[in-house]
Design an enzyme around this catalytic site. Sequence first.
Site, PDB file in Angstrom:
ATOM      1  CE  LYS A   1     -15.189  -4.935  -0.177  1.00  0.00           C
ATOM      2  NZ  LYS A   1     -16.265  -5.436   0.678  1.00  0.00           N
ATOM      3  CG  ASP A   2      -8.010  -3.248   3.209  1.00  0.00           C
ATOM      4  OD1 ASP A   2      -8.709  -4.132   2.666  1.00  0.00           O
ATOM      5  OD2 ASP A   2      -7.149  -3.484   4.068  1.00  0.00           O
ATOM      6  NE  ARG A   3      -8.778   7.223   5.102  1.00  0.00           N
ATOM      7  CZ  ARG A   3      -9.019   8.300   5.823  1.00  0.00           C
ATOM      8  NH1 ARG A   3      -9.389   8.175   7.084  1.00  0.00           N
ATOM      9  NH2 ARG A   3      -8.882   9.509   5.303  1.00  0.00           N
TER      10      ARG A   3
ATOM     11  CE  LYS B   1      -3.737  -2.258   2.579  1.00  0.00           C
ATOM     12  NZ  LYS B   1      -4.625  -2.181   3.758  1.00  0.00           N
TER      13      LYS B   1
END
Length: 339
Positions: A79-81, A21
């Site tokens: 959900k992932d930020r 990320k």
Amino acid sequence: MLEQLPYLALKTPPKTTALLKAECADFIVKEHLGYEMSGDGEFVALYVRKTDCNTLFVGEKLAKFAGVSERNMGYAGLKDRRAVTEQWFCLQMPGMETPDFSQFELDGVEILTVTRHNRKIRTGSLEGNYFDILLRGAEESDELKARLDFVANFGFPNYFTEQRFGRDGHNLTQALRWAQGEIKVKDRKKRSFYLSAARSEIFNLVVAARIEKSTINQVLPNDIVQLAGSHSWFKADEKEDLTALQVRLENQDILLTAPLIGEDILAASEIENEIVNQHSAFDPLMKQERMKAARRPLLMKAKGFSWAFEPEGLRLKFYLPAGSYATALVRELVNYTEE
């Protein structure tokens, strides 16, 4: 927390380092509900692409734009930020016109589809997620390729990862304090987070023990096994032929499971019983909150797993069923650092 858990691939920690990320576009998630929108009904359904956005925050903004209460907003899963994610939201609007969402503006949010549906999209009502992940800086090596082959062929430990436990394991710490009567927890969401952390920790410890004892792929007496492709399970007790069950396991007809503890205690393998008993402090809490016990596979195998080495690093593409974590797969491949 996760760093203390054993690895399955090559039985050792990965040598390759990578950034996870580093950019939002390095972690792409597309939700798969497993059903189509009906096209009519009292719910406005929105398929949304979010970049570096919190699921709840976006849902609240959509509800406010439509002039409805946040209670009338639904989604299938958080959900992932720090990612680019696509998922469905719904807004209950019976007898009301569909708002003109072309006028909706929020940084990082793009509404891809607006339609109608005849029932609420509820938390947990999804089949899984598609992932497209770039591990920046991961360089090609024999060791990494061996890990990729292992994960493709045998799967990975179905661990719960950091998201489940909160920052620095806060949710697990609070769960123990709650169980020991040190704190009272009135907020419903916090109660849910703390209970989930406690159940996840015990599950992870059972998986870890099976890896350490080299029984992660071996049917043991009184194991609880799950029929592949279903949520049905049965116990490998004296009525069952362990040799026959081992063949079924190797043919991927059945899956070994570990517990998500609840108010009803189910005796299983010695390894599992020992760990569950060591954490009996949580038992009164599970009964108080009327938690139903459940089972979860020890191992998970990603569908459509593919990889490619690019100039920036290693790109992975795969599909996981709801509840399984992409980072549990990634940790078997590389020693990653999250930006």
